[in-house]
Scaffold this motif. Structure first.
Motif, mmCIF file in Angstrom:
data_model
loop_
_atom_site.group_PDB
_atom_site.id
_atom_site.type_symbol
_atom_site.label_atom_id
_atom_site.label_comp_id
_atom_site.label_asym_id
_atom_site.label_seq_id
_atom_site.Cartn_x
_atom_site.Cartn_y
_atom_site.Cartn_z
ATOM 1 N N ILE A 193 2.161 17.596 -6.222
ATOM 2 C CA ILE A 193 3.368 18.376 -5.930
ATOM 3 C C ILE A 193 4.463 17.781 -6.800
ATOM 4 C CG2 ILE A 193 5.049 19.099 -4.218
ATOM 5 C CD1 ILE A 193 2.331 20.321 -3.735
ATOM 6 N N ARG A 194 4.803 18.463 -7.874
ATOM 7 C CA ARG A 194 5.749 17.915 -8.839
ATOM 8 C C ARG A 194 7.142 17.780 -8.230
ATOM 9 N NH1 ARG A 194 7.952 20.154 -14.492
ATOM 10 N NH2 ARG A 194 7.689 18.285 -15.781
ATOM 11 N N GLU A 195 7.820 16.700 -8.563
ATOM 12 C CA GLU A 195 9.172 16.477 -8.066
ATOM 13 C C GLU A 195 10.136 17.471 -8.698
ATOM 14 O OE1 GLU A 195 10.250 12.088 -6.953
ATOM 15 O OE2 GLU A 195 9.411 12.099 -8.974
ATOM 16 N N GLY A 196 11.019 18.053 -7.897
ATOM 17 C CA GLY A 196 12.015 18.973 -8.410
ATOM 18 C C GLY A 196 12.377 20.043 -7.396
ATOM 19 N N ALA A 197 13.581 20.596 -7.531
ATOM 20 C CA ALA A 197 14.108 21.535 -6.545
ATOM 21 C C ALA A 197 13.236 22.772 -6.378
ATOM 22 C CB ALA A 197 15.528 21.957 -6.940
ATOM 23 N N HIS A 198 12.604 23.238 -7.454
ATOM 24 C CA HIS A 198 11.842 24.484 -7.379
ATOM 25 C C HIS A 198 10.406 24.271 -6.925
ATOM 26 C CE1 HIS A 198 15.228 26.406 -9.237
ATOM 27 N NE2 HIS A 198 15.183 25.557 -10.250
ATOM 28 N N THR B 172 -8.999 14.640 -7.674
ATOM 29 C CA THR B 172 -7.877 14.722 -6.743
ATOM 30 C C THR B 172 -6.542 14.561 -7.443
ATOM 31 O OG1 THR B 172 -8.085 12.368 -6.249
ATOM 32 C CG2 THR B 172 -9.195 13.913 -4.747
ATOM 33 N N ARG B 173 -6.537 14.580 -8.756
ATOM 34 C CA ARG B 173 -5.300 14.516 -9.525
ATOM 35 C C ARG B 173 -5.395 15.554 -10.642
ATOM 36 N NH1 ARG B 173 -0.989 10.988 -10.429
ATOM 37 N NH2 ARG B 173 -0.094 11.105 -12.519
ATOM 38 N N TYR B 174 -4.389 16.455 -10.682
ATOM 39 C CA TYR B 174 -4.447 17.583 -11.597
ATOM 40 C C TYR B 174 -3.244 17.642 -12.535
ATOM 41 C CZ TYR B 174 -8.105 19.192 -8.424
ATOM 42 O OH TYR B 174 -9.251 19.281 -7.668
ATOM 43 N N VAL B 175 -2.511 16.554 -12.666
ATOM 44 C CA VAL B 175 -1.334 16.522 -13.530
ATOM 45 C C VAL B 175 -1.788 16.539 -14.990
ATOM 46 C CG1 VAL B 175 0.786 15.290 -14.115
ATOM 47 C CG2 VAL B 175 -0.131 15.177 -11.776
ATOM 48 N N ASN B 176 -1.253 17.498 -15.796
ATOM 49 C CA ASN B 176 -1.636 17.547 -17.205
ATOM 50 C C ASN B 176 -0.710 16.682 -18.057
ATOM 51 O OD1 ASN B 176 0.697 19.074 -17.826
ATOM 52 N ND2 ASN B 176 -0.399 21.025 -17.749
ATOM 53 N N ALA B 177 -0.931 16.659 -19.357
ATOM 54 C CA ALA B 177 -0.194 15.766 -20.251
ATOM 55 C C ALA B 177 1.296 16.083 -20.293
ATOM 56 C CB ALA B 177 -0.785 15.830 -21.657
ATOM 57 N N ALA B 178 1.658 17.335 -20.014
ATOM 58 C CA ALA B 178 3.062 17.730 -20.015
ATOM 59 C C ALA B 178 3.738 17.505 -18.666
ATOM 60 C CB ALA B 178 3.188 19.201 -20.406
ATOM 61 N N GLY B 179 2.972 17.058 -17.675
ATOM 62 C CA GLY B 179 3.533 16.808 -16.355
ATOM 63 C C GLY B 179 3.372 17.937 -15.368
ATOM 64 N N TYR B 180 2.856 19.081 -15.811
ATOM 65 C CA TYR B 180 2.683 20.223 -14.922
ATOM 66 C C TYR B 180 1.359 20.125 -14.157
ATOM 67 C CZ TYR B 180 6.531 22.372 -17.514
ATOM 68 O OH TYR B 180 7.744 22.640 -18.094
ATOM 69 N N ILE B 181 1.316 20.790 -13.016
ATOM 70 C CA ILE B 181 0.093 20.877 -12.218
ATOM 71 C C ILE B 181 -0.296 22.346 -12.163
ATOM 72 C CG2 ILE B 181 -0.998 20.462 -9.996
ATOM 73 C CD1 ILE B 181 2.150 18.561 -10.687
ATOM 74 N N LEU B 182 -1.250 22.735 -12.994
ATOM 75 C CA LEU B 182 -1.636 24.139 -13.141
ATOM 76 C C LEU B 182 -3.050 24.408 -12.678
ATOM 77 C CD1 LEU B 182 -0.035 24.779 -16.646
ATOM 78 C CD2 LEU B 182 0.997 25.027 -14.381
#
Length: 628
Positions: free
Chosen positions: A210-215, A257-267
């Motif tokens: 769950i990426r940090e950020g308001a959206h 159990t970790r899906y964060v890509n190189a750009a920081g997004y979780i797609l």
């Protein structure tokens, strides 16, 4: 018929000190029809609160509840350092639910309680409230257990333990990203619950997916099943750890159990809607979140538009609240409504513009926020999703086609016009309307202002010379202050259109921006400062919002929660300005309460009740719109 007197505090500048006294009707003003079911609302206590004023007086206020009759009075009792409680008032207080006590020294500890008086007899006393010796003027301090390097951000309140008073759920972030920004998060978002005394109840870690950020991190705190205790609804994923330490593991059994890509997004990877117990933070239920599908279908391939999340709570059946979870507003628009009965989640309806080509005109209409209210007076809530609206059953109600925006306001903004209205703004519109005022039920445009890109806009009653709210916005070509007819009534406007707050003694609203509260001087078209929260900080950059602003404690006026500059505590600022206005607690109006529940969602907006609250209001809310 009992009357309600409203006055302007004499410490204000002469422009409003000379205001005349208004008499307002306090009879029940919007009883539901006899055949309409009653909404399940919170059972709140008196909410007695006391803080010292800058002059050293102890200023107390408490809630007027929905079942308090117009003739109810109140007695105030005080105990000094263990001495017997003494009644402070000679006659029951029948005007405002406010009292100022000058009999306590700065070095003295005082304990207060309030009792209701009906027909000469006292009810049971309220929960006591203690003012410590040497306590701060104007605010309550709540210590936090902020992780190293983190900052408290947006907050919500709910009665987590069922005692009739609120606890605070605060979001803690290390470094949040906007969806348009690349970057791998070094931390994970935490949700922490605290009592008003500063005791931490639990911590939920949303985890790396769950990426940090308001959206990315909307959350709802609300009593969803009517058992008297609030739950927490949030988007979760593999790696989320609940308040009891239980982690969501490899739910899809793919070995990752970790899906964060190189750009920081979780797609990639599963996403969920989880319901957490308010007392313990334990996960109670989990369902799949709205599917992302193919990322590029949302308008870009790197992950900006696919991960635009909103969340709300709404009374879709007119009785019990439902969770509304949302995905997308620039192109594809998907919403789902879910009910929690205390044991399981069940889907009520879904709305998907991608699956139904007939809904193409509902795409790209969403805001960075949303509004909820009964716009067609059938007792059930509709969803105002930016420039479009859905009926209570999830069917399309209307789409104005005016497109995406950053701010939206729903209430009876024009009390002389039937029904509710919406003030909305639009970013880079493909039409001349950048700021618009419309009918909330039909979407019909009442008036609009041309601008190529409007970034902020607000609706507050700040000028008593004009009925209803005033409006202003920030964008090219937009100048001055407008009335409910779109007429320019002032060449200048307040410097900020971020937030509003009911703070002083009158029914006009004040302007909240960053860590200051100001009063609009309509005669000189300037602002006068009423509060400057030294040692505090605001959230979310240019959004400049507090952690939360709402009617949390005391009388109907609103409190504001700021984080301190060192991120080690929260401060709840409570007005010490006298008032003679007597109104039911705003949190007992369901439109206002649901608005507060989603204040942390996207770009924060000030809450509005489902009726006009402002100077010259024809009927004061001596009863809420939905009595129990």
């Amino acid at each position: 018929m009992q009357r309600l007197n409203v006055f302007m505090n004499c410490s204000h500048c002469l422009a409003w000190a000379a205001m005349f006294v208004l008499a307002l009707d306090t009879t029940s003003w919007s009883q539901p029809p006899q055949n309409r079911p009653l909404r399940k609302l919170e059972h709140l206590g008196r909410g007695l609160a006391a803080v010292r004023s800058p002059e050293g007086k102890v200023c107390l206020s408490w809630r007027l509840l929905e079942d308090d009759p117009p003739h109810a009075g109140f007695n105030i009792y005080r105990s000094l350092q263990g001495s017997p409680a003494t009644k402070l008032n000679s006659e029951p207080l029948v005007e405002a639910t406010y009292y100022s006590d000058s009999g306590v020294g700065l070095d003295q500890k005082a304990i207060y309680h309030v009792t209701r008086v009906l027909n000469g007899r006292e009810d049971a006393r309220s929960r006591p409230f203690t003012v410590e010796a040497g306590s701060h003027a104007g605010y309550l301090s709540i210590p936090l257990e902020t992780p190293e390097g983190y900052s408290p951000n947006d907050a919500a309140v709910g009665d987590l333990d069922g005692d009739g008073e609120y606890e605070i759920v605060i979001k803690q972030e290390l470094h949040g990203f906007d969806n348009s920004q690349r970057g791998v998060c070094k931390g994970t978002t935490k949700l922490e619950a605290y009592s008003l005394s500063g005791r931490r109840l639990w911590r939920i870690d949303l985890g790396p997916n769950i990426r940090e950020g308001a959206h990315y991190t909307p959350f709802i705190v609300y009593d969803l099943d009517g058992d008297g205790r609030a739950e927490i609804a949030a988007r979760t994923a593999e790696g989320t750890v609940d308040g009891t330490g239980v982690e969501i593991g490899d739910a899809n059994h793919d070995g990752h159990t970790r899906y964060v890509n190189a750009a920081g997004y979780i797609l990639e990877g599963p996403e969920f809607l989880s319901i957490f117990d308010g007392r313990s933070g334990r996960e109670r239920a989990r369902v799949d979140y709205i599917p992302r599908g193919k990322v590029s279908d949302w308008g870009d391939a790197y992950g900006n538009r696919v991960d635009r999340f909103l969340m709300a709570v709404a009374y879709l059946d007119g009785v019990r609240p439902s969770v509304i979870m949302c995905r997308g507003y620039y192109t594809i628009t998907r919403l789902q409504a879910w009910d929690w009965n205390g044991a399981r989640l069940s889907e009520r309806w879904s709305f998907d513009t991608f699956k139904n080509p007939k809904l193409a005109r509902y795409e790209g209409q969403g805001n960075h926020n949303l509004a909820v209210g009964d716009v067609d007076s059938d007792g059930r809530d509709e969803i105002i999703y930016g420039a479009m609206a859905l009926d209570d059953d999830g069917s399309p109600l209307y789409s104005t086609g005016l497109g995406h925006g950053d701010a939206i306001h729903l209430s009876d903004l024009d009390p002389n016009r039937p029904g509710l209205e919406i003030f909305d703004i639009h970013e880079k519109p493909r039409h001349p309307v950048g700021a618009e005022f419309r009918d909330a039920r039909t979407g019909a445009l009442i008036w609009g202002k041309p601008s190529p890109d409007v970034g902020r806009g607000i609706a507050l009653d700040i000028d008593p010379r004009h009925p209803g709210c005033e409006f202003w916005a920030s964008g090219p070509g937009l100048t001055g202050l407008w009335d409910v007819h779109g007429n320019t009534i002032a060449q200048k406007k307040p410097r900020s259109c971020n937030f509003g707050i009911w703070w002083d003694g009158d029914l006009l609203r004040e302007i909240l921006d960053r860590t200051t509260i100001t009063k609009w001087d309509w005669t000189n078209e300037t602002e006068t400062r009423q509060l400057s929260a030294a040692g505090c900080a605001w959230n979310n950059g240019t959004k400049a919002n507090p952690c939360l602003s709402a009617d949390i404690l005391g009388d109907w006026r609103e409190e504001v929660i700021f984080r301190t500059s060192d991120n080690r505590s929260l401060r709840i600022y409570i007005t010490t300005i006298p008032t003679r206005s007597r109104l039911t607690a705003l949190m007992l109006d369901s439109t206002y309460r649901t608005c507060v529940a989603m204040q942390n969602v996207g770009y924060n907006q000030p809450p509005h009740p489902g009726y006009f609250l402002g100077q010259g209001m024809k009927l004061a809310p001596g009863a809420t719109a939905h009595k129990r």
